[in-house]
Motif scaffolding. Sequence first.
Motif, PDB file in Angstrom:
ATOM      1  N   PRO A 281       5.171  -0.308  -7.264  1.00  0.00           N
ATOM      2  CA  PRO A 281       5.115  -1.722  -7.655  1.00  0.00           C
ATOM      3  C   PRO A 281       5.572  -2.627  -6.519  1.00  0.00           C
ATOM      4  O   PRO A 281       6.358  -2.226  -5.650  1.00  0.00           O
ATOM      5  CB  PRO A 281       6.074  -1.787  -8.851  1.00  0.00           C
ATOM      6  CG  PRO A 281       6.109  -0.394  -9.371  1.00  0.00           C
ATOM      7  CD  PRO A 281       5.947   0.496  -8.195  1.00  0.00           C
ATOM      8  N   ALA A 282       5.111  -3.845  -6.491  1.00  0.00           N
ATOM      9  CA  ALA A 282       5.413  -4.772  -5.398  1.00  0.00           C
ATOM     10  C   ALA A 282       6.904  -5.064  -5.294  1.00  0.00           C
ATOM     11  O   ALA A 282       7.393  -5.444  -4.225  1.00  0.00           O
ATOM     12  CB  ALA A 282       4.633  -6.077  -5.598  1.00  0.00           C
ATOM     13  N   TYR A 283       7.623  -4.911  -6.411  1.00  0.00           N
ATOM     14  CA  TYR A 283       9.052  -5.219  -6.400  1.00  0.00           C
ATOM     15  C   TYR A 283       9.918  -4.001  -6.042  1.00  0.00           C
ATOM     16  O   TYR A 283      11.140  -4.082  -6.110  1.00  0.00           O
ATOM     17  CB  TYR A 283       9.482  -5.755  -7.780  1.00  0.00           C
ATOM     18  CG  TYR A 283       9.238  -4.798  -8.924  1.00  0.00           C
ATOM     19  CD1 TYR A 283      10.175  -3.808  -9.251  1.00  0.00           C
ATOM     20  CD2 TYR A 283       8.070  -4.871  -9.674  1.00  0.00           C
ATOM     21  CE1 TYR A 283       9.952  -2.928 -10.292  1.00  0.00           C
ATOM     22  CE2 TYR A 283       7.829  -3.981 -10.718  1.00  0.00           C
ATOM     23  CZ  TYR A 283       8.775  -3.013 -11.017  1.00  0.00           C
ATOM     24  OH  TYR A 283       8.542  -2.128 -12.046  1.00  0.00           O
ATOM     25  N   ARG A 284       9.298  -2.891  -5.644  1.00  0.00           N
ATOM     26  CA  ARG A 284      10.077  -1.665  -5.382  1.00  0.00           C
ATOM     27  C   ARG A 284       9.636  -1.034  -4.057  1.00  0.00           C
ATOM     28  O   ARG A 284       8.454  -0.983  -3.744  1.00  0.00           O
ATOM     29  CB  ARG A 284       9.897  -0.681  -6.529  1.00  0.00           C
ATOM     30  CG  ARG A 284      10.665   0.609  -6.376  1.00  0.00           C
ATOM     31  CD  ARG A 284      10.619   1.422  -7.659  1.00  0.00           C
ATOM     32  NE  ARG A 284      11.384   0.760  -8.722  1.00  0.00           N
ATOM     33  CZ  ARG A 284      11.458   1.205  -9.977  1.00  0.00           C
ATOM     34  NH1 ARG A 284      10.794   2.308 -10.325  1.00  0.00           N
ATOM     35  NH2 ARG A 284      12.171   0.565 -10.865  1.00  0.00           N
ATOM     36  N   ASP A 285      10.644  -0.554  -3.266  1.00  0.00           N
ATOM     37  CA  ASP A 285      10.384   0.149  -2.011  1.00  0.00           C
ATOM     38  C   ASP A 285      11.214   1.432  -1.958  1.00  0.00           C
ATOM     39  O   ASP A 285      12.348   1.462  -2.469  1.00  0.00           O
ATOM     40  CB  ASP A 285      10.758  -0.723  -0.798  1.00  0.00           C
ATOM     41  CG  ASP A 285       9.553  -1.487  -0.261  1.00  0.00           C
ATOM     42  OD1 ASP A 285       8.567  -1.608  -1.006  1.00  0.00           O
ATOM     43  OD2 ASP A 285       9.623  -1.972   0.886  1.00  0.00           O
ATOM     44  N   LEU A 286      10.652   2.447  -1.354  1.00  0.00           N
ATOM     45  CA  LEU A 286      11.350   3.715  -1.186  1.00  0.00           C
ATOM     46  C   LEU A 286      12.129   3.696   0.132  1.00  0.00           C
ATOM     47  O   LEU A 286      11.591   3.303   1.160  1.00  0.00           O
ATOM     48  CB  LEU A 286      10.342   4.871  -1.168  1.00  0.00           C
ATOM     49  CG  LEU A 286      10.901   6.276  -0.940  1.00  0.00           C
ATOM     50  CD1 LEU A 286      11.646   6.755  -2.188  1.00  0.00           C
ATOM     51  CD2 LEU A 286       9.769   7.253  -0.600  1.00  0.00           C
TER      52      LEU A 286
ATOM     53  N   ASN B 137       0.821  -1.223   0.000  1.00  0.00           N
ATOM     54  CA  ASN B 137       0.000   0.000   0.000  1.00  0.00           C
ATOM     55  C   ASN B 137       0.851   1.268   0.000  1.00  0.00           C
ATOM     56  O   ASN B 137       0.513   2.257   0.652  1.00  0.00           O
ATOM     57  CB  ASN B 137      -0.940   0.004   1.215  1.00  0.00           C
ATOM     58  CG  ASN B 137      -1.866  -1.202   1.245  1.00  0.00           C
ATOM     59  OD1 ASN B 137      -2.349  -1.648   0.191  1.00  0.00           O
ATOM     60  ND2 ASN B 137      -2.103  -1.732   2.443  1.00  0.00           N
ATOM     61  N   ASP B 138       1.978   1.256  -0.698  1.00  0.00           N
ATOM     62  CA  ASP B 138       2.804   2.453  -0.814  1.00  0.00           C
ATOM     63  C   ASP B 138       2.727   3.066  -2.201  1.00  0.00           C
ATOM     64  O   ASP B 138       3.536   3.932  -2.558  1.00  0.00           O
ATOM     65  CB  ASP B 138       4.257   2.135  -0.481  1.00  0.00           C
ATOM     66  CG  ASP B 138       4.829   1.017  -1.357  1.00  0.00           C
ATOM     67  OD1 ASP B 138       4.086   0.455  -2.178  1.00  0.00           O
ATOM     68  OD2 ASP B 138       6.036   0.715  -1.204  1.00  0.00           O
ATOM     69  N   GLN B 139       1.737   2.579  -2.993  1.00  0.00           N
ATOM     70  CA  GLN B 139       1.508   3.087  -4.351  1.00  0.00           C
ATOM     71  C   GLN B 139       2.726   2.910  -5.237  1.00  0.00           C
ATOM     72  O   GLN B 139       2.976   3.683  -6.141  1.00  0.00           O
ATOM     73  CB  GLN B 139       1.093   4.569  -4.310  1.00  0.00           C
ATOM     74  CG  GLN B 139      -0.195   4.818  -3.566  1.00  0.00           C
ATOM     75  CD  GLN B 139      -0.601   6.266  -3.556  1.00  0.00           C
ATOM     76  OE1 GLN B 139       0.168   7.134  -3.967  1.00  0.00           O
ATOM     77  NE2 GLN B 139      -1.819   6.544  -3.108  1.00  0.00           N
TER      78      GLN B 139
END
Length: 537
Positions: free
Chosen positions: A133-138, A129-131
Amino acid sequence: MRLFVCSLSLVVSFFVGTAWSAAPNSLVGALNDAAADTGQSQFVRSVEHYEYKDSLQRDTPRGSVEGFMAAVYEQDYEKAAEYLDLRYLPEGMSAKRGAEYAKQLQVIIERNLWLDLGQLNDTPQGLDNDQLPAYRDLFGRVRLQSDQIALYLQRVPNNGSSIWKVSNATVAKVPQLYENLGYGPVAEWFVNHVPEGRWFNVNLWEWTLLLAYLITAFVVMVPVTWIIKQLILLTQYELKEELAYIVAGPLRLLAAVLLVRAWVAHSSISPAAIEMIDTGFLLVSAIIWFGWSAMGIFQQGLKKRWKAQGKDQAASLLRPLTNFLRVIFVIMAVLLWLEHLGFNASAIIAGMGIGGIAIALASKQSIENFIGTITLYSAAPIKVGNLCKFGSISGTVEEIGLRCTQIRTLDRTLIHVPNAKLVEMEIENISQREKIRFKADIRLDYAVTTSEQLKAIVAEIKAMLEEHELVLKEPLRVTFKGFGLHGLQVNVLAYIGTKSFPTFQLASEELHLKIMDIVVKNGSRIVPVAPVALNNG
């Protein structure tokens, strides 16, 4: 030169002491400590680490960032490159330069980003739920001019499973970000010429840069303050020597410290190194030295002015009062410094209040001496310059200090009498007398003195005293006391109108000689208390 060496030693001791006490065990530890101090501290402590299967703990976003920061802290940039996705890099970039990109990314993070590891997800799936893609994190954002540049982690395949690395899109931006957000040309020179390594969690090149700043500051300030000092010495100011000392000493150090801090504020060193400077130890030390010296020169100037106005007692009070104000100034400066470091000054003062009871018991004599000092200044039985008799001690008061009073004896020795003891002594203040008594007991020989001669001697002595310019008119007595065992007793009592003992001695000598002349003139002679054999020839 000696001042420079002393100041440099002070700075080195400051760096070592501050680093030893303030620096975290590692950059990762510092980040965890910072997270623990924020509102997320309960979250950080409540979430357990994922049981990493990857040897470099790249199973989760948090594990990957934590592993990267640990590798760059150890300056193992080849290992740190394993946390970067070096696939599909743009033209001009190469996976072989992964260690260089890792080093540049470390600089970007250290100078522009405060990482909170507790905010990073610690599951293999990443944050939902971070808007994104599932393969990417900030994992952070840095400001470049008016834009916010996002820094991403990306899940990439690895031997049939997946791991998290810094995304290749973020790695592609690292050279440009480093060019704009990295070290400046001065810091870059030190980075390239100083060996790699850390000392108390600060890079060696940063220690070297700070030392270079300090040396440069002294190189700038020494000639400037020397010129100012010489100009002061050319003036007619009474306290020019003391003022020149302040300029060449505490003012020089204070100006150099402020100059270093100004350079550091516009330099490219890391937050860890800036934190060392921000402890303020050297700045507080310079301010205390400057304030201490300034109070001293103010005391000397005021003392000379008051002495010229005849206010010797007030002038003698200046030194203990100045010392008291100096102590208060130092205590306040230290408390403000501790407050700046994050300590609770109120709690420290409260603790000092409790410990003050024990200190008071241990320093009972010192407190008694201080109270004795207050009594001496309030009652003022003695003043500086007074000739007094303190029990068996006779001498001139030279200084009334906070602990003791200095007395210069007639033998020119210096005696220090504790004030608590002095206020209990019987003090005879000889300097306070407004006149000095002249007393002479004369015994005239029975064999050669008639009543007419006795009357003439008494009358002439009295007339001689009345005519003398220093002898006061009242009281003045010359009387025939009676018939003594060894002769006719004549008592002489008068007062010499002077406070000066040397003047009294000269007048007394003159009066005694005139009395002898009067006795001889009238055909009598003075006999001693005990009869002596006289050779009549």
